[in-house]
Design a protein around this motif. Structure first.
Motif, PDB file in Angstrom:
ATOM      1  N   ARG A  19      33.429  39.014  52.576  1.00  0.00           N
ATOM      2  CA  ARG A  19      33.315  39.662  51.428  1.00  0.00           C
ATOM      3  C   ARG A  19      34.629  39.174  50.535  1.00  0.00           C
ATOM      4  O   ARG A  19      34.463  39.052  49.372  1.00  0.00           O
ATOM      5  N   LEU A  20      35.646  38.985  51.292  1.00  0.00           N
ATOM      6  CA  LEU A  20      36.821  38.449  50.524  1.00  0.00           C
ATOM      7  C   LEU A  20      36.501  37.127  49.895  1.00  0.00           C
ATOM      8  O   LEU A  20      36.597  36.631  48.822  1.00  0.00           O
ATOM      9  N   LEU A  21      35.768  36.132  50.667  1.00  0.00           N
ATOM     10  CA  LEU A  21      35.451  35.013  50.197  1.00  0.00           C
ATOM     11  C   LEU A  21      34.413  34.840  48.975  1.00  0.00           C
ATOM     12  O   LEU A  21      34.694  34.282  48.050  1.00  0.00           O
ATOM     13  N   HIS A  22      33.511  35.758  49.107  1.00  0.00           N
ATOM     14  CA  HIS A  22      32.557  35.959  48.009  1.00  0.00           C
ATOM     15  C   HIS A  22      33.232  36.509  46.674  1.00  0.00           C
ATOM     16  O   HIS A  22      33.098  36.228  45.664  1.00  0.00           O
ATOM     17  N   THR A  23      34.240  37.452  46.970  1.00  0.00           N
ATOM     18  CA  THR A  23      34.970  38.001  45.763  1.00  0.00           C
ATOM     19  C   THR A  23      35.750  36.807  45.262  1.00  0.00           C
ATOM     20  O   THR A  23      35.983  36.817  43.681  1.00  0.00           O
ATOM     21  N   VAL A  24      36.454  36.079  45.861  1.00  0.00           N
ATOM     22  CA  VAL A  24      37.319  34.913  45.525  1.00  0.00           C
ATOM     23  C   VAL A  24      36.398  33.932  44.694  1.00  0.00           C
ATOM     24  O   VAL A  24      36.842  33.402  43.575  1.00  0.00           O
ATOM     25  N   PRO A  40      42.604  34.982  34.113  1.00  0.00           N
ATOM     26  CA  PRO A  40      43.004  34.821  35.471  1.00  0.00           C
ATOM     27  C   PRO A  40      42.032  35.346  36.544  1.00  0.00           C
ATOM     28  O   PRO A  40      41.409  36.383  36.437  1.00  0.00           O
ATOM     29  N   PRO A  41      41.919  34.411  37.600  1.00  0.00           N
ATOM     30  CA  PRO A  41      41.071  35.228  38.552  1.00  0.00           C
ATOM     31  C   PRO A  41      41.853  36.132  39.451  1.00  0.00           C
ATOM     32  O   PRO A  41      43.057  36.187  39.502  1.00  0.00           O
ATOM     33  N   VAL A  42      41.137  37.118  39.480  1.00  0.00           N
ATOM     34  CA  VAL A  42      41.841  38.456  40.120  1.00  0.00           C
ATOM     35  C   VAL A  42      41.154  39.004  41.385  1.00  0.00           C
ATOM     36  O   VAL A  42      39.568  39.078  41.398  1.00  0.00           O
ATOM     37  N   VAL A  43      41.533  39.122  42.601  1.00  0.00           N
ATOM     38  CA  VAL A  43      41.120  39.483  43.861  1.00  0.00           C
ATOM     39  C   VAL A  43      41.758  41.038  44.047  1.00  0.00           C
ATOM     40  O   VAL A  43      42.805  41.145  43.953  1.00  0.00           O
ATOM     41  N   PRO A  44      40.693  41.826  44.007  1.00  0.00           N
ATOM     42  CA  PRO A  44      41.047  43.492  44.139  1.00  0.00           C
ATOM     43  C   PRO A  44      41.991  43.541  45.359  1.00  0.00           C
ATOM     44  O   PRO A  44      41.876  43.158  46.488  1.00  0.00           O
ATOM     45  N   PRO A  45      43.336  44.013  45.243  1.00  0.00           N
ATOM     46  CA  PRO A  45      44.146  44.130  46.649  1.00  0.00           C
ATOM     47  C   PRO A  45      43.375  45.017  47.535  1.00  0.00           C
ATOM     48  O   PRO A  45      43.717  44.519  48.879  1.00  0.00           O
TER      49      PRO A  45
END
Length: 78
Positions: A19-24, A40-45
């Motif tokens: 899930r993290l990989l796909h979000t990034v 800017p690329p944002v990844v939810p904390p």
């Protein structure tokens, strides 16, 4: 087809990582939106925290080699 038998916690860690990989990947995808848009690329904390917590519960914190071996065995296309 998965070849490794993972524990529930290991499987949860792999799923959280994916899930993290796909979000990034989505955050860095410049094919969406206007071509001249600068964002800017944002990844939810929460996504990052979920992955870190899942790794810790699975006992994989600091053992990236083992984790990525499991990831490759369970989800080769990830």
């Amino acid at each position: 087809m998965p070849t490794a038998v993972l524990t529930d916690r290991e499987r949860t860690a792999v799923q959280a990582y994916l899930r993290l990989l796909h979000t990034v990947r989505a955050a860095f995808d410049t094919r969406t939106g206007p071509a001249d848009a600068v964002r800017p690329p944002v990844v939810p904390p929460a996504v990052l925290e979920e992955a870190e917590a899942a790794l810790a519960r699975a006992g994989l914190t600091g053992n990236e080699e083992e984790f990525f071996r499991m990831l490759r065995d369970w989800c080769p296309e990830g």
